[in-house]
Write a protein that holds these residues in place. Structure first.
Motif, mmCIF file in Angstrom:
data_model
loop_
_atom_site.group_PDB
_atom_site.id
_atom_site.type_symbol
_atom_site.label_atom_id
_atom_site.label_comp_id
_atom_site.label_asym_id
_atom_site.label_seq_id
_atom_site.Cartn_x
_atom_site.Cartn_y
_atom_site.Cartn_z
ATOM 1 N N ASP A 77 -21.686 13.732 -15.829
ATOM 2 C CA ASP A 77 -22.304 14.252 -14.611
ATOM 3 C C ASP A 77 -23.794 13.902 -14.643
ATOM 4 O O ASP A 77 -24.525 14.384 -15.499
ATOM 5 N N MET B 289 -25.558 19.182 -10.677
ATOM 6 C CA MET B 289 -24.495 19.485 -11.646
ATOM 7 C C MET B 289 -23.199 19.991 -11.023
ATOM 8 O O MET B 289 -22.561 20.904 -11.543
ATOM 9 N N THR C 278 -20.254 19.523 -13.459
ATOM 10 C CA THR C 278 -20.372 20.454 -14.589
ATOM 11 C C THR C 278 -19.961 21.856 -14.143
ATOM 12 O O THR C 278 -19.210 22.547 -14.843
ATOM 13 N N VAL D 230 -16.128 16.659 -20.264
ATOM 14 C CA VAL D 230 -17.228 16.573 -19.292
ATOM 15 C C VAL D 230 -18.563 16.662 -20.035
ATOM 16 O O VAL D 230 -18.771 17.563 -20.844
ATOM 17 N N TYR D 231 -19.426 15.688 -19.783
ATOM 18 C CA TYR D 231 -20.771 15.685 -20.359
ATOM 19 C C TYR D 231 -21.785 15.763 -19.228
ATOM 20 O O TYR D 231 -21.551 15.238 -18.142
ATOM 21 N N THR D 232 -22.914 16.373 -19.495
ATOM 22 C CA THR D 232 -23.981 16.440 -18.498
ATOM 23 C C THR D 232 -25.148 15.581 -18.986
ATOM 24 O O THR D 232 -25.630 15.780 -20.100
#
Ligand SMILES: Nc1ncnc2c1ncn2[C@@H]1O[C@H](COP(=O)(O)OP(=O)(O)OP(=O)(O)O)[C@@H](O)[C@H]1O
Ligand SMILES: [Mg+2]
Length: 206
Positions: free
Chosen positions: A37, A42, A45, A57-59
């Motif tokens: 993301d 976000m 997220t 899921v990574y931010t």
């Protein structure tokens, strides 16, 4: 590992919805998927707050994280980047690292010019690093005039559209609101179009 970025600085063009559903489909077909993301808002997220996603899921906090993706997430089959709803350094970073750019566009006539910014980014980068790009028609409605205008505008860019479009459907809105995808609903038509679109995407890597 291949990186696919859903990019269009125009807000609300369907990037996050498409990214969630294509990622869910790829996961269902046994691929190891990470979604990054890059949107400061976000949304993806937040979508995964209840951690229902079957992919990781990574931010990305900054463009630095995006530049690191190929190294940091090398263990995945595909890394899907969800782009920001404005033109930013993060968008440029995504263009630089990805193997495929997917540009979601809606049949709204006011939407298309913003996709032009992505096209500009592409042209600028093309000298150093040519990258495959495709338009993806999202929120498609059966309104022939608008659809034809969009198709003409796309044709003029020289960038091809996917044959499969994502139709405007309540099941996309509802499932995303619940932290899910259309694969958690009984909307067979939605699941079908995402499956065909995903196959079209995979064919680009064969
Ligand atoms: N296929 C669809 N059918 C119906 N509604 C849709 C569809 N795709 C997206 N939407 C709705 O359109 C709005 C924008 O979609 P989405 O958040 O996916 O776009 P985005 O490009 O990620 O936006 P942003 O630029 O703000 O990140 C949302 O309210 C979403 O529910
Ligand atoms: Mg979004």
């Amino acid at each position: 590992m291949k990186i696919i970025a859903f990019l269009n600085p125009k807000g609300g063009s369907g990037k996050t919805t498409a990214a969630i559903n294509v990622s869910s489909c790829l996961t269902g077909s046994g691929k190891k998927i990470a979604v990054v993301d890059t949107d400061p808002q976000m949304s993806l997220t937040n979508w995964n707050k209840a951690e229902k996603a079957e992919f990781d899921v990574y931010t990305a906090a900054s463009e630095k994280d995006v530049y690191q993706v190929r190294k940091d997430l090398a263990e995945y089959d595909f890394v899907i980047i969800d782009g920001a709803g404005s033109l930013s350094v993060i968008t440029s970073a995504a263009v630089m690292v990805c193997d495929l750019i997917i540009i979601p566009v809606t049949p709204s006539p006011l939407d298309f010019s913003a996709a032009g910014s992505v096209v500009t980014v592409l042209e600028a980068q093309a000298y150093n690093r040519p990258v495959e790009a495709r338009f993806l028609i999202t929120r498609k409605i059966e309104q022939a005039t608008m659809l034809n205008v969009l198709k003409d505008s796309i044709a003029q860019t020289g960038i091809k559209p996917f044959k499969t479009a994502i139709t405007q459907r309540q099941s996309y809105v509802k499932s995303v609101m619940e932290g899910e995808s259309v694969f958690d609903t009984n909307d067979g038509a939605a699941k079908g179009e995402i499956a065909i679109l995903t196959r079209e995407i995979l064919e680009l890597f064969e």
